[in-house]
Write an enzyme that holds these catalytic residues in place. Sequence first.
Site, short mmCIF file in Angstrom:
data_model
loop_
_atom_site.label_atom_id
_atom_site.label_comp_id
_atom_site.label_asym_id
_atom_site.label_seq_id
_atom_site.Cartn_x
_atom_site.Cartn_y
_atom_site.Cartn_z
N SER A 30 0.81 -1.22 0.00
CA SER A 30 0.00 0.00 0.00
C SER A 30 0.85 1.28 0.00
CB SER A 30 -0.93 0.00 1.21
OG SER A 30 -0.16 -0.05 2.41
N THR A 31 2.10 1.21 0.44
CA THR A 31 2.94 2.42 0.39
C THR A 31 3.42 2.63 -1.04
OG1 THR A 31 3.64 1.89 2.65
CG2 THR A 31 4.90 3.58 1.48
N GLY A 84 8.23 -1.40 -0.18
CA GLY A 84 7.88 -1.16 1.21
C GLY A 84 8.55 -2.19 2.11
N ALA A 85 8.18 -2.22 3.36
CA ALA A 85 8.71 -3.21 4.30
C ALA A 85 7.75 -3.35 5.48
CB ALA A 85 10.10 -2.80 4.81
N LYS A 96 10.16 -8.46 5.12
CA LYS A 96 9.19 -8.15 4.07
C LYS A 96 8.37 -9.39 3.78
CE LYS A 96 10.37 -6.05 0.35
NZ LYS A 96 9.03 -5.44 0.38
N GLY A 97 7.30 -9.21 3.03
CA GLY A 97 6.49 -10.36 2.65
C GLY A 97 5.10 -10.35 3.24
N GLY A 98 4.77 -9.28 3.94
CA GLY A 98 3.43 -9.18 4.53
C GLY A 98 2.34 -9.32 3.47
N GLU A 105 9.82 -9.74 -5.08
CA GLU A 105 10.38 -8.49 -4.56
C GLU A 105 11.89 -8.64 -4.37
OE1 GLU A 105 8.04 -8.15 -1.03
OE2 GLU A 105 6.79 -6.56 -1.87
N LYS A 123 6.98 1.05 11.25
CA LYS A 123 7.75 -0.13 10.81
C LYS A 123 9.14 -0.18 11.44
CE LYS A 123 4.42 -1.05 7.78
NZ LYS A 123 4.64 -1.13 6.35
O1 DER Z 1 4.77 -7.53 1.33
C1 DER Z 1 5.67 -6.67 1.27
O2 DER Z 1 6.89 -6.95 1.30
C2 DER Z 1 5.27 -5.24 1.24
O3 DER Z 1 6.27 -4.45 0.69
C3 DER Z 1 5.03 -4.86 2.69
O4 DER Z 1 6.15 -5.22 3.40
C4 DER Z 1 4.75 -3.39 2.89
O5 DER Z 1 3.39 -3.25 2.75
P1 DER Z 1 2.67 -1.89 3.10
O6 DER Z 1 3.41 -0.81 2.33
O7 DER Z 1 1.28 -2.12 2.59
O8 DER Z 1 2.76 -1.70 4.59
#
Ligand code: DER
Length: 224
Positions: A30-31, A84-85, A96-98, A105, A123
């Site tokens: 989302s970022t 993102g992270a 990462k990997g949420g 990635e 974060k």
């Molecule tokens: O899944 C991921 O690696 C995304 O980059 C995650 O780590 C960041 O997601 P967000 O920007 O929605 O918080």
Amino acid sequence: SDVDLKKKAVGEKAVEYIQDGMTIGLGSGSTVYWMMKKLGALVSTGLNVRGVPSSLRTEKWAKEFGIPLVYFSEVSRLDVSIDGADEVDRNFNLVKGGGGSLLREKLVNDAADKRIIVVDDSKRVQQLGAFPVPVEVVQFGWENTAKKLVSIGCEPALRFVDGERFVSNNGNYILDCQFSNISDPFTLHEQIKRTLGVVETGLFLNMTETIIVGEEEGMTILKK
Ligand code: DER
């Protein structure tokens, strides 16, 4: 929400690192959404760039925002990747990997000359590990792979989305592995990586040198 405002601010800030003619690694989440929205606007005023998407969701956003895409197989290097992270520690190591895109990635990130991470300040952590480490595993025999990860010291949970087993863009499962504390992420990454059945981990170590952090008032740009 103010988190969204922080994400929007840092996503848009990252676009300043993109110059005409660049090939860009497009992260996921989302970022990154806000970065892509801003980038699309600049493309519509003539900026000449092309992107390699790190997930099907990012590919969809690129098409929606008019960011030209190129197949990863057509480019050898990327000028910059922006992603993102879920967690960032003081040594610029990440979880990462949420969003379930960690394999692509990491492949995109690895191919980039400059790697930029965009996060809101929630974060930032002293030590990685509060967020469970996503681990991409092959579907076949995943239960045995999970048992092996238990012996490394985590509590692996097969990821479900909307009541269904999550399947990554690469046809694999994700085990979210909760560790009690991660004092040495490098050793841990190696231990997980060499476990039979594991494809890749969400530990991104020594893989970025610029982190843009959105805060209550403005943002901080961390340089390694
Ligand atoms: O899944 C991921 O690696 C995304 O980059 C995650 O780590 C960041 O997601 P967000 O920007 O929605 O918080």
